[in-house]
Design an enzyme around this catalytic site. Structure first.
Site, short mmCIF file in Angstrom:
data_model
loop_
_atom_site.label_atom_id
_atom_site.label_comp_id
_atom_site.label_asym_id
_atom_site.label_seq_id
_atom_site.Cartn_x
_atom_site.Cartn_y
_atom_site.Cartn_z
N LYS A 126 0.83 -1.22 0.00
CA LYS A 126 0.00 0.00 0.00
C LYS A 126 0.85 1.26 0.00
CE LYS A 126 -3.92 -2.25 2.22
NZ LYS A 126 -4.78 -2.35 3.44
N LYS A 206 -7.88 -10.58 -5.93
CA LYS A 206 -8.81 -10.93 -4.88
C LYS A 206 -10.05 -10.04 -4.96
CE LYS A 206 -9.12 -10.96 0.18
NZ LYS A 206 -8.40 -10.68 1.45
N LYS A 209 -14.05 -4.43 -3.21
CA LYS A 209 -14.88 -3.32 -3.68
C LYS A 209 -14.06 -2.21 -4.30
CE LYS A 209 -18.94 -3.81 -0.74
NZ LYS A 209 -19.79 -3.20 0.31
#
Length: 334
Positions: A126, A206, A209
């Site tokens: 990230k 994976k 949303k």
């Protein structure tokens, strides 16, 4: 409701106590986090003392829409209750409603080396996508350790991507115990279920949303079909007459979670012989997904019609959680 196939891995023996699990307030559950987490929670609550937490403080460690967070938290609570989380069996609450979570996290920063945090895989992935990395992202696993150890949980059901964080939680517990007294915090075990990694409809990542490759568990049958129609299938099937290999097709793997055994066999056979086109396969899957989630959609509609009841459940859960949290923090302060 129990799914027709893909039985759960054996649950822990009844002698085990203390299960903690957290989930981001991302709104409505999708089938990835239902299969990978919540379905298992419903089973665990029948045998263990369980604390299920909507982790809104974790949600603010990256860019987010502050105005949407309350509704997304509420929608997640509705999804969890509709999916089978029973407030008479388990404690369901929102993280920020129990301030001891962040108090314990601060105490844990005093025994957590920065190097351990910097080597976390999720942090590195990230952080690479951000120009300015927030301290909250680095300290995310410290708060996660506080979430778990505040209730002295010995079991944490997680996906494969969170196992490294639970190992760090164990290390934090060891360091704390070594400094302040052996045995104060347990060293919790990660419990990884049978649906370890549910791939998204793009077949590349994976289900998430943030990527937009999901199916919501509360979506209507027609919406489920519209999401499945363009989904990635076996790349070898360029035309309808091309035979396929079901084992490498993401749609086939979803059938294994939602379709009866006879249908799963038929899907495999029709794929290998080109007896079905991919749209035929997807149509059957869409119908089965809609059928499995129909009772959950009905319960969610009832809960949404009485939002005050949902808020009462969360408030009562926070009150029950805080009884345990206060006792733990009394010992931590001592």
């Amino acid at each position: 409701p129990a799914l027709p196939t893909a039985p759960l891995a054996p649950v822990l023996p009844p002698t085990s106590v203390g299960v903690f699990a957290g989930i981001q307030p991302s709104g409505e559950l999708h089938i990835g986090n239902y299969l990978g987490a919540v379905r298992r929670w419903v089973e665990l609550q029948r045998q263990h003392e369980c604390f299920f937490c909507i982790v809104d403080y974790h949600a603010i460690t990256q860019e987010y829409d502050a105005s949407a967070l309350p509704q997304r938290t509420f929608d997640m609570a509705v999804s969890l209750l509709a999916a089978g989380i029973d407030p008479d069996r388990a404690v369901l609450f929102v993280q920020s409603h129990v301030p001891e979570h962040t108090e314990l996290a601060w105490a844990f920063t005093s025994v957590t080396p920065v190097g351990e945090l910097e080597r976390m895989t999720q942090f590195k992935e990230k952080a690479q996508r951000q120009e300015s990395v927030l301290a909250g992202l680095l300290n995310y696993p410290v708060l996660q350790a506080a979430d778990v150890l505040l209730y002295k949980a010995d079991t944490v059901p997680v996906g494969e991507d969170q196992v490294q964080h639970i190992e760090l939680t164990r290390e934090i517990a060891r360091k704390w115990n070594a400094r302040y007294g052996e045995g104060f915090f347990p060293e919790p075990q990660a419990l990884v279920g049978d649906a370890k990694r549910i791939m998204g409809l793009d077949g590349q990542a994976k289900m998430s949303k943030s990527i937009g490759n999901t199916i919501g568990i509360l979506e209507e049958p027609e919406a489920i079909w519209q999401r499945l129609r363009p989904a990635m299938t076996d790349p070898a099937r360029v035309t309808r007459n091309d035979p396929g290999t079901p084992e490498i097709c993401n749609i086939y793997h979803l059938h294994r979670h939602f379709s009866p055994p006879a249908t799963i066999e038929e899907v495999a056979q029709k794929c290998r012989t080109a007896g079905w086109g991919c749209l035929d396969c997807k149509r059957v899957l869409a119908d089965n997904v809609a059928r499995v989630f129909e009772p959950i959609r009905q319960r969610a509609a009832e809960l949404k019609a009485h939002p005050e009841r949902v808020r009462e459940i969360l408030a009562a859960g926070a009150e029950r959680a805080q009884v345990v949290a206060r006792e733990t923090m009394h010992g931590v302060r001592e």
